[in-house]
Write a protein that holds these residues in place. Structure first.
Motif, PDB file in Angstrom:
ATOM      1  N   CYS A  96     -19.703  23.147  -8.860  1.00 35.56           N
ATOM      2  CA  CYS A  96     -19.306  22.368 -10.037  1.00 35.56           C
ATOM      3  C   CYS A  96     -20.009  21.013 -10.054  1.00 35.56           C
ATOM      4  O   CYS A  96     -20.430  20.532 -11.112  1.00 35.56           O
ATOM      5  CB  CYS A  96     -17.798  22.179 -10.082  1.00 35.56           C
ATOM      6  N   LEU A 143     -17.163  27.585 -14.713  1.00 34.68           N
ATOM      7  CA  LEU A 143     -17.878  28.407 -13.737  1.00 34.68           C
ATOM      8  C   LEU A 143     -17.227  29.775 -13.567  1.00 34.68           C
ATOM      9  O   LEU A 143     -17.910  30.779 -13.399  1.00 34.68           O
ATOM     10  CB  LEU A 143     -17.934  27.671 -12.393  1.00 34.68           C
ATOM     11  N   CYS A 167     -20.022  20.773 -14.082  1.00 37.04           N
ATOM     12  CA  CYS A 167     -19.113  21.583 -14.888  1.00 37.04           C
ATOM     13  C   CYS A 167     -17.725  21.603 -14.255  1.00 37.04           C
ATOM     14  O   CYS A 167     -17.539  21.113 -13.141  1.00 37.04           O
ATOM     15  CB  CYS A 167     -19.653  23.007 -15.030  1.00 37.04           C
ATOM     16  N   CYS A 170     -17.856  35.266 -12.798  1.00 37.60           N
ATOM     17  CA  CYS A 170     -18.533  34.058 -12.333  1.00 37.60           C
ATOM     18  C   CYS A 170     -19.762  33.822 -13.209  1.00 37.60           C
ATOM     19  O   CYS A 170     -20.599  34.717 -13.370  1.00 37.60           O
ATOM     20  CB  CYS A 170     -18.947  34.215 -10.870  1.00 37.60           C
ATOM     21  N   ASN A 171     -19.868  32.642 -13.766  1.00 38.29           N
ATOM     22  CA  ASN A 171     -20.970  32.296 -14.663  1.00 38.29           C
ATOM     23  C   ASN A 171     -22.121  31.587 -13.947  1.00 38.29           C
ATOM     24  O   ASN A 171     -22.934  30.918 -14.590  1.00 38.29           O
ATOM     25  CB  ASN A 171     -20.446  31.419 -15.802  1.00 38.29           C
ATOM     26  N   LEU A 172     -22.214  31.750 -12.631  1.00 37.72           N
ATOM     27  CA  LEU A 172     -23.263  31.082 -11.874  1.00 37.72           C
ATOM     28  C   LEU A 172     -24.648  31.475 -12.357  1.00 37.72           C
ATOM     29  O   LEU A 172     -25.528  30.623 -12.507  1.00 37.72           O
ATOM     30  CB  LEU A 172     -23.117  31.380 -10.378  1.00 37.72           C
ATOM     31  N   TYR A 177     -25.585  29.518 -15.439  1.00 34.31           N
ATOM     32  CA  TYR A 177     -25.899  28.123 -15.135  1.00 34.31           C
ATOM     33  C   TYR A 177     -27.250  28.003 -14.433  1.00 34.31           C
ATOM     34  O   TYR A 177     -28.016  27.079 -14.710  1.00 34.31           O
ATOM     35  CB  TYR A 177     -24.798  27.479 -14.284  1.00 34.31           C
TER      36      TYR A 177
END
Length: 66
Positions: A51, A61, A56, A4-6, A9
């Protein structure tokens, strides 16, 4: 494994967990689990809200790693 790229971001947007929870209406605990990448499951509504907040796509994500 799903990554998870939370956190990335959030860092780029200079937001903290409380900011994301407030902006999306998600529970703080939900955001924390995703931020720490310890969530076992994620609801589609949660993904949609994140998102929308970060403008995104789902694939941005979340990503599958070897």
């Amino acid at each position: 494994m799903i990554r998870c790229n939370l956190a990335r971001y959030m860092g780029e947007s200079k937001m903290n967990i409380a900011d994301v929870a407030r902006e999306t209406g998600l529970h703080r605990n939900t955001v924390t689990l995703l931020y720490r990448e310890t969530a076992q499951q994620v609801e589609l509504e949660t993904i949609d809200k994140l998102c929308e907040l970060f403008d995104c796509q789902v694939g941005d994500l979340f990503e599958r790693t070897a």
